[in-house]
Design an enzyme around this catalytic site. Structure first.
Site, short mmCIF file in Angstrom:
data_model
loop_
_atom_site.label_atom_id
_atom_site.label_comp_id
_atom_site.label_asym_id
_atom_site.label_seq_id
_atom_site.Cartn_x
_atom_site.Cartn_y
_atom_site.Cartn_z
N ARG A 68 20.03 17.73 -1.63
CA ARG A 68 20.27 16.31 -1.38
C ARG A 68 21.04 15.68 -2.53
O ARG A 68 20.69 15.87 -3.69
CB ARG A 68 18.92 15.59 -1.20
CG ARG A 68 18.08 16.15 -0.04
CD ARG A 68 18.52 15.61 1.28
NE ARG A 68 18.15 14.22 1.39
CZ ARG A 68 16.97 13.79 1.84
NH1 ARG A 68 16.06 14.66 2.25
NH2 ARG A 68 16.72 12.52 1.91
N PRO B 190 0.82 -1.21 0.00
CA PRO B 190 0.00 0.00 0.00
C PRO B 190 0.85 1.26 0.00
O PRO B 190 1.60 1.52 0.93
CB PRO B 190 -0.80 -0.12 1.30
CG PRO B 190 -0.51 -1.48 1.83
CD PRO B 190 0.82 -1.85 1.30
N GLU B 191 0.72 2.02 -1.05
CA GLU B 191 1.33 3.34 -1.11
C GLU B 191 0.18 4.34 -0.95
O GLU B 191 -0.93 3.95 -0.64
CB GLU B 191 2.07 3.51 -2.44
CG GLU B 191 3.10 2.38 -2.65
CD GLU B 191 3.88 2.50 -3.94
OE1 GLU B 191 4.16 3.62 -4.37
OE2 GLU B 191 4.23 1.45 -4.51
N HIS C 169 -4.47 -14.70 8.98
CA HIS C 169 -3.75 -13.42 8.90
C HIS C 169 -4.60 -12.23 9.33
O HIS C 169 -4.30 -11.10 8.98
CB HIS C 169 -3.24 -13.22 7.48
CG HIS C 169 -2.33 -14.31 7.03
ND1 HIS C 169 -1.20 -14.68 7.74
CD2 HIS C 169 -2.38 -15.15 5.97
CE1 HIS C 169 -0.60 -15.68 7.13
NE2 HIS C 169 -1.30 -15.99 6.06
N ARG D 184 2.14 -10.41 6.31
CA ARG D 184 3.54 -10.21 6.73
C ARG D 184 3.69 -9.48 8.06
O ARG D 184 4.78 -9.40 8.59
CB ARG D 184 4.31 -9.48 5.63
CG ARG D 184 4.47 -10.36 4.41
CD ARG D 184 5.17 -9.65 3.30
NE ARG D 184 6.55 -9.35 3.62
CZ ARG D 184 7.34 -8.65 2.84
NH1 ARG D 184 6.88 -8.16 1.71
NH2 ARG D 184 8.58 -8.42 3.17
#
Length: 271
Positions: free
Chosen positions: A151, A2-3, A89, A107
């Site tokens: 950066r 999931p983004e 799960h 997970r």
DNA sequence: AAAAGCCCCTGGATGC
DNA sequence: TGCATCCAGGGGCTTT
């Protein structure tokens, strides 16, 4: 998985149904990434006022305090009219007067964390370092370019780090860089102002498009009613190693950056 | 301060 | 079929 788009699709599926719902019980399954930070029993009687999103976190405002939800790599939230028997799960159930909200996460990189307030140390430890929301007006091309100039890290890894702009994970970072024609390994500080503006637009475009079609359903993700997303069907580079670029026909390449796969077209993204 | 690596955990795909 | 290996969308923490 999931983004930002998947989390936003989840939020959109929850906010209407859950607003005003009263919590009647909470059930913990196997341990998630972080402990809940309160007794499940203590949530009973509180009302869900709103469901917001910050980066990849869902913020559930309660009549007292809030819950922060994270879906990790494999989590999904689904709303059931009544509570089904928990599967292998299913690790957190929130029973409410408007249904059973269930976190399924094979997970277990996901989490549900209680905090007394968004400004509390418990919440700020998770949210405090986050960058700008890519779909809000504070995210502007010029400011984005300024941030990039400071950066030297590879632009792909800067996007994933989430301290400049949030919510862009591996799929959407690859896709946005393709749309902007930027090589993922290019040092952020070497990106010119017009190219930063192109990337800014590409990030917004790819995220908006993904939200509109229900996110990406690779492996585990589904919406709150179990529905699939379709963005994975229109990726230009992600998971397309060895296949021809949809724009120029050049073979898509894969390389590893920061222990993650990066996909790019060597012709369309020359640097 | 910034950057790079290291894990947490499980399941599915692939290869021998 | 069985077993080993590799890979996966995240991100906080530790080390450099």
């Amino acid at each position: 998985m999931p983004e930002l788009p998947e989390v936003e699709v989840t939020r959109l599926g929850l906010v209407g149904p859950l607003q005003g719902a009263r919590i009647e019980a909470a059930y913990l399954g196997k341990p998630l990434r972080w402990p809940l930070q309160c007794l499940p029993q203590s949530l009973v009687g509180r009302t869900i006022l709103d469901v917001r999103r910050r980066g990849k976190y869902l913020l559930m405002d309660l009549s007292e305090g809030l819950l922060l939800w994270h879906l990790g790599m494999s989590g999904s939230l689904r709303l059931w009219p009544t509570r089904p028997d928990p599967g292998l799960h299913d690790h957190f159930d929130l029973m409410t007067t408007h249904g059973c909200l269930r976190l399924n996460d094979p997970r277990r990189f996901g989490a549900v964390v209680y905090a007394p307030a968004e400004s509390s140390p418990q919440a700020q430890q998770l949210l405090g370092h986050l960058g700008l929301e890519p779909l809000q007006s504070a995210f502007q091309p010029q400011g984005f370019h300024q941030a990039l100039r400071q950066r030297r890290t590879a632009i792909k890894q800067l996007l994933l780090a989430g301290d400049v702009v949030v919510g862009v994970g591996n799929i959407y970072a690859c896709e946005a860089l393709f749309l902007a024609g930027i090589r993922p390994t290019l040092s952020a500080q070497r990106i010119s102002r017009p190219r930063a503006a192109a990337l800014h637009a590409a990030i917004q475009q790819v995220l908006s498009r993904a939200i509109a079609i229900g996110g990406s359903s690779l492996r585990d993700f589904t919406g709150t009613e179990g529905q699939s997303g379709y963005f994975q069907l229109e990726t230009k580079v992600y998971d397309r190693e060895g296949q021809p670029c949809r724009e120029c026909g050049t073979t898509i390449r894969r390389r590893v950056q920061g222990q993650r796969s990066t996909f790019y077209c060597p012709q369309c993204q020359r640097n």
